[in-house]
Scaffold this motif. Structure first.
Motif, mmCIF file in Angstrom:
data_model
loop_
_atom_site.group_PDB
_atom_site.id
_atom_site.type_symbol
_atom_site.label_atom_id
_atom_site.label_comp_id
_atom_site.label_asym_id
_atom_site.label_seq_id
_atom_site.Cartn_x
_atom_site.Cartn_y
_atom_site.Cartn_z
ATOM 1 N N LEU A 161 45.165 43.309 38.441
ATOM 2 C CA LEU A 161 43.736 43.505 38.665
ATOM 3 C C LEU A 161 42.931 42.241 38.412
ATOM 4 O O LEU A 161 41.882 42.038 39.025
ATOM 5 C CB LEU A 161 43.213 44.635 37.773
ATOM 6 N N ALA A 162 43.409 41.378 37.543
ATOM 7 C CA ALA A 162 42.704 40.124 37.271
ATOM 8 C C ALA A 162 42.896 39.114 38.394
ATOM 9 O O ALA A 162 41.978 38.342 38.712
ATOM 10 C CB ALA A 162 43.182 39.530 35.951
ATOM 11 N N ALA A 163 44.084 39.112 39.013
ATOM 12 C CA ALA A 163 44.377 38.127 40.070
ATOM 13 C C ALA A 163 45.203 38.788 41.163
ATOM 14 O O ALA A 163 46.393 38.496 41.320
ATOM 15 C CB ALA A 163 45.109 36.920 39.484
ATOM 16 N N PRO A 164 44.606 39.708 41.934
ATOM 17 C CA PRO A 164 45.359 40.408 42.984
ATOM 18 C C PRO A 164 45.860 39.428 44.042
ATOM 19 O O PRO A 164 45.108 38.571 44.519
ATOM 20 C CB PRO A 164 44.337 41.389 43.563
ATOM 21 N N ALA A 165 47.144 39.572 44.409
ATOM 22 C CA ALA A 165 47.754 38.644 45.345
ATOM 23 C C ALA A 165 47.680 39.116 46.787
ATOM 24 O O ALA A 165 47.663 38.302 47.710
ATOM 25 C CB ALA A 165 49.219 38.402 44.958
ATOM 26 N N HIS A 166 47.646 40.427 47.006
ATOM 27 C CA HIS A 166 47.666 40.970 48.356
ATOM 28 C C HIS A 166 46.260 41.365 48.795
ATOM 29 O O HIS A 166 45.431 41.787 47.982
ATOM 30 C CB HIS A 166 48.596 42.186 48.431
ATOM 31 N N ALA A 167 46.000 41.267 50.086
ATOM 32 C CA ALA A 167 44.668 41.573 50.611
ATOM 33 C C ALA A 167 44.247 43.010 50.307
ATOM 34 O O ALA A 167 43.081 43.280 49.992
ATOM 35 C CB ALA A 167 44.637 41.323 52.119
ATOM 36 N N VAL A 168 45.195 43.945 50.391
ATOM 37 C CA VAL A 168 44.871 45.347 50.104
ATOM 38 C C VAL A 168 44.430 45.506 48.655
ATOM 39 O O VAL A 168 43.440 46.192 48.360
ATOM 40 C CB VAL A 168 46.088 46.251 50.398
ATOM 41 N N THR A 169 45.141 44.856 47.734
ATOM 42 C CA THR A 169 44.767 44.937 46.315
ATOM 43 C C THR A 169 43.408 44.302 46.092
ATOM 44 O O THR A 169 42.574 44.834 45.338
ATOM 45 C CB THR A 169 45.820 44.245 45.444
ATOM 46 N N ARG A 170 43.150 43.173 46.736
ATOM 47 C CA ARG A 170 41.848 42.511 46.580
ATOM 48 C C ARG A 170 40.729 43.412 47.067
ATOM 49 O O ARG A 170 39.657 43.486 46.447
ATOM 50 C CB ARG A 170 41.843 41.176 47.331
ATOM 51 N N GLU A 171 40.966 44.121 48.165
ATOM 52 C CA GLU A 171 39.940 45.042 48.682
ATOM 53 C C GLU A 171 39.678 46.172 47.699
ATOM 54 O O GLU A 171 38.525 46.566 47.476
ATOM 55 C CB GLU A 171 40.386 45.606 50.030
ATOM 56 N N LEU A 172 40.736 46.703 47.085
ATOM 57 C CA LEU A 172 40.572 47.777 46.112
ATOM 58 C C LEU A 172 39.803 47.294 44.883
ATOM 59 O O LEU A 172 38.912 47.985 44.378
ATOM 60 C CB LEU A 172 41.934 48.314 45.683
ATOM 61 N N VAL A 173 40.144 46.104 44.405
ATOM 62 C CA VAL A 173 39.480 45.559 43.231
ATOM 63 C C VAL A 173 38.020 45.255 43.542
ATOM 64 O O VAL A 173 37.118 45.572 42.746
ATOM 65 C CB VAL A 173 40.209 44.301 42.732
ATOM 66 N N ASP A 174 37.756 44.661 44.695
ATOM 67 C CA ASP A 174 36.380 44.355 45.079
ATOM 68 C C ASP A 174 35.549 45.630 45.197
ATOM 69 O O ASP A 174 34.394 45.675 44.775
ATOM 70 C CB ASP A 174 36.354 43.588 46.405
ATOM 71 N N ALA A 175 36.154 46.670 45.785
ATOM 72 C CA ALA A 175 35.423 47.931 45.955
ATOM 73 C C ALA A 175 35.117 48.580 44.612
ATOM 74 O O ALA A 175 34.067 49.195 44.416
ATOM 75 C CB ALA A 175 36.223 48.886 46.829
ATOM 76 N N ALA A 176 36.033 48.448 43.672
ATOM 77 C CA ALA A 176 35.846 49.066 42.359
ATOM 78 C C ALA A 176 34.946 48.241 41.447
ATOM 79 O O ALA A 176 34.398 48.758 40.480
ATOM 80 C CB ALA A 176 37.190 49.269 41.685
ATOM 81 N N ARG A 177 34.826 46.940 41.764
ATOM 82 C CA ARG A 177 34.035 46.032 40.924
ATOM 83 C C ARG A 177 34.464 46.157 39.469
ATOM 84 O O ARG A 177 33.651 46.296 38.554
ATOM 85 C CB ARG A 177 32.537 46.323 41.062
ATOM 86 N N LEU A 178 35.757 46.110 39.295
ATOM 87 C CA LEU A 178 36.346 46.300 37.969
ATOM 88 C C LEU A 178 36.352 44.977 37.221
ATOM 89 O O LEU A 178 36.807 43.963 37.734
ATOM 90 C CB LEU A 178 37.781 46.814 38.109
ATOM 91 N N SER A 179 35.866 44.977 36.000
ATOM 92 C CA SER A 179 35.856 43.756 35.192
ATOM 93 C C SER A 179 37.126 43.709 34.343
ATOM 94 O O SER A 179 37.599 44.723 33.850
ATOM 95 C CB SER A 179 34.635 43.712 34.288
ATOM 96 N N VAL A 180 37.656 42.524 34.138
ATOM 97 C CA VAL A 180 38.902 42.342 33.416
ATOM 98 C C VAL A 180 38.857 42.885 31.999
ATOM 99 O O VAL A 180 39.829 43.482 31.529
ATOM 100 C CB VAL A 180 39.308 40.844 33.408
ATOM 101 N N PRO A 181 37.758 42.762 31.221
ATOM 102 C CA PRO A 181 37.764 43.287 29.850
ATOM 103 C C PRO A 181 38.017 44.784 29.752
ATOM 104 O O PRO A 181 38.373 45.276 28.697
ATOM 105 C CB PRO A 181 36.366 42.937 29.333
ATOM 106 N N GLU A 182 37.818 45.535 30.854
ATOM 107 C CA GLU A 182 38.017 46.970 30.805
ATOM 108 C C GLU A 182 39.487 47.355 30.982
ATOM 109 O O GLU A 182 39.855 48.507 30.794
ATOM 110 C CB GLU A 182 37.220 47.657 31.928
ATOM 111 N N VAL A 183 40.327 46.385 31.314
ATOM 112 C CA VAL A 183 41.722 46.672 31.585
ATOM 113 C C VAL A 183 42.468 46.924 30.278
ATOM 114 O O VAL A 183 42.250 46.250 29.270
ATOM 115 C CB VAL A 183 42.383 45.508 32.360
ATOM 116 N N ARG A 184 43.349 47.913 30.306
ATOM 117 C CA ARG A 184 44.147 48.294 29.133
ATOM 118 C C ARG A 184 44.976 47.120 28.639
ATOM 119 O O ARG A 184 45.630 46.440 29.421
ATOM 120 C CB ARG A 184 45.062 49.476 29.504
#
Length: 260
Positions: A236-259
């Motif tokens: 989630l901090a550094a998505p490598a695939h375009a699909v993952t980047r789209e999911l992360v961008d859509a979620a606007r997830l910040s790294v500090p919230e990651v487990r």
């Protein structure tokens, strides 16, 4: 340490179309994997195959082993023996898991008596424990699902899945039908129950916030294939695939919230 679940080159076809194509995954004891991806990526069918509960009209290929037992191409009797203590499923809609006419306590006691060979008194005591583990009072054992709220029904479904202390829990969008506070409360109970039991988890979700709160590892699916996998924090901090980047961008997830 032997994995709880080994998925090798899993394929699932439906109506002549390949919906899951070559998925490989290994889940260690106590490990928590998330399965994410866009709509139609094959997430739910992958989860169903791992739980040995593929819907009618689908065909699986490859291999799915839970505690060393093969689930692909085996008779229903073999699958029935693995379910409960080997692997259990929590579905998105508790209505599909709970019988509308049977009391909650009876529904929780049935797998305990079948899989763990408990007598009636011991099974009743274990039902009370299972309800307490998801913060439900013992008196709810006498209620029918229609008498419960949506959040209570989903907690009962979670209690039923964990009652036999399965080695692996497969959860398919367990909070999708719940509102925010109820969903967060269920996730907290799930987290505590897994920590107490040591049960491994495969969690299907479209919500990266849920993924970050619960899981340690992630598989990203697109078009039925694995396009990325790894530690949740890293993916989630550094998505490598375009699909993952789209999911992360859509979620606007910040790294500090990651487990952690």
């Amino acid at each position: 340490m032997s994995p709880v679940a080994e998925v090798r080159d899993l394929t699932v076809t439906a109506g002549g179309a390949t919906c899951v194509d070559g998925v490989t995954l290994g889940v260690a004891p106590g490990e928590r994997w998330g399965v994410v991806g866009p709509s139609g990526a094959g997430k739910s069918l992958t989860a169903a195959a791992v739980a040995g509960l593929l819907p009618p009209g689908t065909t699986a290929g490859g291999s799915v082993r839970v505690d060393g037992t093969e689930l692909v191409g085996v008779p229903e009797t073999t699958l029935a023996e693995v379910r409960g203590c080997g692997v259990a499923l929590v579905a998105q809609d508790s209505a599909t898991a709970l019988h509308p006419l049977l009391a909650v306590g009876r529904q929780l006691a049935m797998p305990l008596r079948r899989h763990q060979r408990l007598d009636r008194a011991t099974a009743r005591a274990r039902v009370v424990e299972a309800l307490a583990e998801v913060d439900l009072p013992a008196e709810l054992a006498r209620a029918r699902p229609s008498q419960l709220s949506g959040g209570q029904r989903q907690r009962v479904a979670l209690a039923a899945a964990l009652a036999c202390r399965p080695r692996l829990l497969v959860a398919d969008e367990p909070t999708a039908a719940l509102d925010g506070p109820v969903a967060r409360a269920l996730l907290d109970r799930l987290d505590r129950a897994l920590a107490a039991s040591g049960t491994a988890l495969v969690l299907v979700t479209h919500d990266l916030g849920v993924l970050a709160a619960v899981c340690e590892q992630v598989v990203v699916l697109a078009g039925g294939r694995v396009v990325e996998h790894g530690a949740v924090r890293e993916v989630l901090a550094a998505p490598a695939h375009a699909v993952t980047r789209e999911l992360v961008d859509a979620a606007r997830l910040s790294v500090p919230e990651v487990r952690a």
